[in-house]
Enzyme design. Structure first.
Site, PDB file in Angstrom:
ATOM      1  N   HIS A 153      77.461  41.188 -59.641  1.00 43.95           N
ATOM      2  CA  HIS A 153      76.181  40.678 -60.134  1.00 43.95           C
ATOM      3  C   HIS A 153      76.194  39.159 -60.285  1.00 43.95           C
ATOM      4  CE1 HIS A 153      74.915  44.771 -60.989  1.00 43.95           C
ATOM      5  NE2 HIS A 153      75.992  44.957 -61.715  1.00 43.95           N
ATOM      6  N   HIS A 211      79.639  32.608 -67.128  1.00 53.07           N
ATOM      7  CA  HIS A 211      79.135  33.101 -65.848  1.00 53.07           C
ATOM      8  C   HIS A 211      77.889  32.316 -65.492  1.00 53.07           C
ATOM      9  CE1 HIS A 211      76.995  35.505 -68.907  1.00 53.07           C
ATOM     10  NE2 HIS A 211      75.972  35.364 -68.085  1.00 53.07           N
ATOM     11  N   HIS A 237      73.948  32.084 -63.155  1.00 52.70           N
ATOM     12  CA  HIS A 237      72.798  32.729 -62.522  1.00 52.70           C
ATOM     13  C   HIS A 237      72.170  31.703 -61.581  1.00 52.70           C
ATOM     14  CE1 HIS A 237      72.825  36.091 -65.479  1.00 52.70           C
ATOM     15  NE2 HIS A 237      73.307  35.146 -66.285  1.00 52.70           N
ATOM     16  N   GLU A 274      67.577  31.398 -65.398  1.00 52.09           N
ATOM     17  CA  GLU A 274      66.946  32.508 -66.108  1.00 52.09           C
ATOM     18  C   GLU A 274      65.878  31.990 -67.065  1.00 52.09           C
ATOM     19  OE1 GLU A 274      69.219  36.344 -65.871  1.00 52.09           O
ATOM     20  OE2 GLU A 274      70.223  35.262 -67.484  1.00 52.09           O
ATOM     21  N   HIS A 285      76.016  30.145 -68.539  1.00 52.00           N
ATOM     22  CA  HIS A 285      76.086  30.761 -69.859  1.00 52.00           C
ATOM     23  C   HIS A 285      77.541  30.804 -70.316  1.00 52.00           C
ATOM     24  CE1 HIS A 285      72.146  33.182 -68.995  1.00 52.00           C
ATOM     25  NE2 HIS A 285      71.918  31.916 -69.304  1.00 52.00           N
ATOM     26  N   THR A 326      71.028  38.992 -71.113  1.00 54.56           N
ATOM     27  CA  THR A 326      70.041  38.985 -70.020  1.00 54.56           C
ATOM     28  C   THR A 326      70.403  39.964 -68.914  1.00 54.56           C
ATOM     29  OG1 THR A 326      71.141  37.174 -68.835  1.00 54.56           O
ATOM     30  CG2 THR A 326      69.476  36.576 -70.493  1.00 54.56           C
ATOM     31  N   THR A 327      71.412  40.797 -69.160  1.00 56.70           N
ATOM     32  CA  THR A 327      71.768  41.882 -68.245  1.00 56.70           C
ATOM     33  C   THR A 327      71.902  43.158 -69.077  1.00 56.70           C
ATOM     34  OG1 THR A 327      74.125  41.371 -68.491  1.00 56.70           O
ATOM     35  CG2 THR A 327      72.980  40.406 -66.595  1.00 56.70           C
TER      36      THR A 327
END
Length: 328
Positions: free
Chosen positions: A111, A138, A140, A150, A163, A246-247
């Site tokens: 992901h 991690h 995004h 995000e 993040h 957010t996941t």
């Protein structure tokens, strides 16, 4: 894959051997079963992954697999700066051991890319209820350097978002911390396109070549959290709100801090992230959840945030005025 009964029904419908009344009963059930097969009860995914060939729950269906994803206080959000409230408690952060180097492992988890961090670096003050220790970070991103953050600021989506995930200092694992409504603190940083490469990111960028496939992992050369983010003196302007992961499972146990000053990366550096692959071998792009409703939450800003915004507006007004006063 269609079941045997579905195939039989389709054949009968095509041959005209099902009465009109039966068709009214069968067709809705048949269509519903196809929808279930297509959107199915598979793993969660991002919108960029969704297709009938890949049965997964896209963001608008995450609640099918994880009920917390339809909670009232979800993340990310769009921050409307004029609606934020100044909070004097949002003082500068105290970063401890952020300069300390460590040799982490970077992994393509299917992901995103994630790096585990030794529980040595901590953050405190900044309006936080206690000190929090770093656990992992991690990212995004979008598609080849396109919009991919995000969170958004006044509707603007940045190319990428970092993040750094922390948990309260007395917890030993993230799962336990997530059972505390304020157990997790995430520091979020935006990226902007730069004309030159950010050499501090070489350990990350170079390692991505070795982890293109899902579950690929490799060791990083020694690096520190401090080298990934702006200098500490440039981290006094930020926004704060209460939200969620957010996941999936979207647990609402996160104190969010989003820093105003972005991190520069070149277009070439940003594009390398899009060379990674999801587990189905598709290009790993669009790895962000769409913004969620505020549902009455208040977003706060540190003292510096509005000053910076005001100074930018003032300079723009002065530049405009000077431009208008110049002779043609």
């Amino acid at each position: 894959m269609r079941s045997h009964w579905q195939k039989q029904v389709i054949v009968l419908l095509c041959l005209g051997r099902v009465s009109a009344n039966m068709q009214q009963l069968i067709l809705p059930a048949l269509l519903a079963s196809f929808w279930t097969l297509c959107t199915g009860a598979g793993d969660w995914c991002y919108q960029s992954q969704f297709s009938c060939d890949h049965q997964c729950n896209a963001p608008d269906k995450w609640n099918h697999a994880h009920s917390d994803c339809e909670g009232k206080y979800q993340s990310p959000i769009n921050i409307v700066t004029r609606k934020t409230s100044k909070d004097e408690r949002l003082t500068p952060f105290q970063f401890d051991n952020y300069q300390q180097t460590f040799r982490g492992t970077i992994k393509n988890n299917g992901h995103s890319v994630q790096v585990g961090v030794p529980h040595l670096s901590t953050v405190s003050d900044g309006g936080l209820p206690t000190s929090y220790k770093a656990v992992q970070f991690h990212l995004h991103w979008g598609d080849n350097g396109g919009p991919g953050s995000e969170h958004t600021i006044d509707g603007e989506q940045y190319p990428m978002e970092l993040h750094i995930v922390h948990m309260k200092h007395h917890y030993t694992d993230l799962i336990t911390a997530l059972s505390d409504p304020e157990g997790v603190a995430v520091l979020g940083f935006f990226y902007e396109r730069s004309n030159s490469a950010n050499r501090k990111y070489d350990p990350i960028i170079n390692a991505l070549q070795s982890i293109k496939a899902t579950n690929g992992n490799t060791s990083l050369i020694p690096m520190s959290l401090a080298q990934l983010i702006p200098a500490e003196q440039n981290l006094t302007t930020y926004y704060r709100y209460k939200g969620s992961l957010t996941t999936p499972g979207c647990t609402e146990a996160v104190i969010w801090t989003l820093f105003e000053n972005p991190i520069p990366l070149s277009m070439a550096q940003l594009r390398v992230f899009s060379e990674l692959k999801f587990h189905d071998e598709k290009q790993m792009v669009g790895t962000f959840r769409p913004v969620q409703p505020l549902n009455g939450r208040q977003v706060f800003r540190s003292g510096g945030a509005v000053i910076l915004a005001s100074s930018v507006l003032l300079m723009a007004a002065i530049a405009t005025a000077l431009g208008l006063s110049q002779p043609n």
